[in-house]
Design a protein around this motif. Sequence first.
Motif, short mmCIF file in Angstrom:
data_model
loop_
_atom_site.label_atom_id
_atom_site.label_comp_id
_atom_site.label_asym_id
_atom_site.label_seq_id
_atom_site.Cartn_x
_atom_site.Cartn_y
_atom_site.Cartn_z
N ASP A 189 0.82 -1.22 0.00
CA ASP A 189 0.00 0.00 0.00
C ASP A 189 0.85 1.27 0.00
O ASP A 189 0.32 2.38 0.04
CB ASP A 189 -0.96 0.00 1.19
CG ASP A 189 -0.26 0.02 2.54
OD1 ASP A 189 0.98 0.14 2.58
OD2 ASP A 189 -0.95 -0.10 3.58
N GLY A 190 2.18 1.10 -0.01
CA GLY A 190 3.08 2.25 -0.05
C GLY A 190 3.49 2.78 1.30
O GLY A 190 4.43 3.58 1.40
N ASN A 191 2.79 2.36 2.36
CA ASN A 191 3.11 2.81 3.70
C ASN A 191 4.18 1.91 4.34
O ASN A 191 4.46 0.82 3.85
CB ASN A 191 1.85 2.82 4.57
CG ASN A 191 0.82 3.81 4.08
OD1 ASN A 191 1.14 4.96 3.82
ND2 ASN A 191 -0.42 3.35 3.93
N PHE A 192 4.75 2.39 5.44
CA PHE A 192 5.77 1.64 6.17
C PHE A 192 5.18 1.15 7.49
O PHE A 192 4.38 1.84 8.13
CB PHE A 192 6.99 2.52 6.41
CG PHE A 192 7.69 2.93 5.15
CD1 PHE A 192 8.74 2.19 4.63
CD2 PHE A 192 7.28 4.06 4.45
CE1 PHE A 192 9.37 2.55 3.46
CE2 PHE A 192 7.91 4.44 3.28
CZ PHE A 192 8.95 3.68 2.78
N TYR A 193 5.59 -0.03 7.87
CA TYR A 193 5.09 -0.65 9.11
C TYR A 193 6.28 -1.01 9.99
O TYR A 193 7.35 -1.38 9.51
CB TYR A 193 4.26 -1.89 8.79
CG TYR A 193 2.95 -1.56 8.09
CD1 TYR A 193 1.75 -1.53 8.80
CD2 TYR A 193 2.92 -1.25 6.73
CE1 TYR A 193 0.56 -1.20 8.17
CE2 TYR A 193 1.74 -0.92 6.09
CZ TYR A 193 0.56 -0.91 6.82
OH TYR A 193 -0.62 -0.58 6.19
N GLY A 194 6.08 -0.86 11.31
CA GLY A 194 7.16 -1.16 12.24
C GLY A 194 6.64 -1.40 13.64
O GLY A 194 5.42 -1.43 13.89
N THR A 195 7.56 -1.56 14.57
CA THR A 195 7.23 -1.84 15.96
C THR A 195 8.05 -0.95 16.89
O THR A 195 9.13 -0.48 16.53
CB THR A 195 7.50 -3.31 16.33
OG1 THR A 195 8.89 -3.59 16.10
CG2 THR A 195 6.66 -4.25 15.49
#
Length: 326
Positions: free
Chosen positions: A293-299
């Motif tokens: 989706d073009g977004n970045f994911y992290g924790t």
Amino acid sequence: MKIPGRYLSLPYGVKLRGLSGCRWTIAFCLLMAIVSPAQTLNTLVSFAGVKGSSPQSSLVQGADGAFYGTTILGGNNNCVSGCGTVFKVTSLGALTPLYIFCRQANCPDGNSPAAGLLLASDGNFYGTTSGDDPSDPGNGSFGTVFKMSPGGSLTTLHDFMTGCGITCPNGATLAGGLVQGSDGNFYGTTEYQGIINCIQGCGTIFKITPAGSLSTLHSFSGADGGHPVAGLVQGTDGNFYGTTSAGGSSANCNGGCGTVFKMSPSGSLIWTYSFKQTVDGAAPVAALVQSTDGNFYGTTSGGLFGKGTVFKITPGGSLTTLHNFN
């Protein structure tokens, strides 16, 4: 000069990488038929010290189908608990130590690789070591960047002790791995040193060519982040995205709650997002992943309940907390 151990200087008492114990395992989960919820765990290798100990990172699959990785301890007894190794393991569990660090006095090849390997476009593996001091393995010092052939021939491309005096302007202690940019060069982070505006320096972002020519792209000042533990990811827009475990503009944490940042290939920070602990998490210590989706994911390792969060952040820097662990 010795850089204090990263395990002892993190915010909120977070311990990122435990080193206790010698026997760690690599295991693959083989899924059964979809109609059955059962799973079978097959332990392929149990490390016992001589062939490496305490692997800290994930594996990478080589062109030959085998898996390659690092151990932060074990191997050479020139270091306390061993200096670390690079290894190869087949899908059937046949383990081959390809390289044992610190075979020479004073460890010119580095020791204690905490990050995994990168399989580059030239077919070689590239990686980092977190130190180069046999008396203090796993706890920092300067670190190196290396290239290794699939057969185990290792070349040290850069020793971060080079250019160090009272301070190390290029940075020190490499906890994260490398990413190969679209220009063919490699990009990474150091956890300490650089511009000394926070305790032991806030860390740097660097570029290194396949031939070993290093350029420091950015030195963190604290306000824009500090002590990056993870490596970078290059987005589809050509810019680099990453996290710092401390620093930032928020006063909610002692030493800062950490940041997410976007950097141009030339080293300019385009934006920095500062975490606020109980609002949206704190102390991100892992790399980001860009989704379809073009977004970045992290924790983050800290948060509202002190147990960490999962977040989404847009290429423009707008963050949404998806889950608070409790």
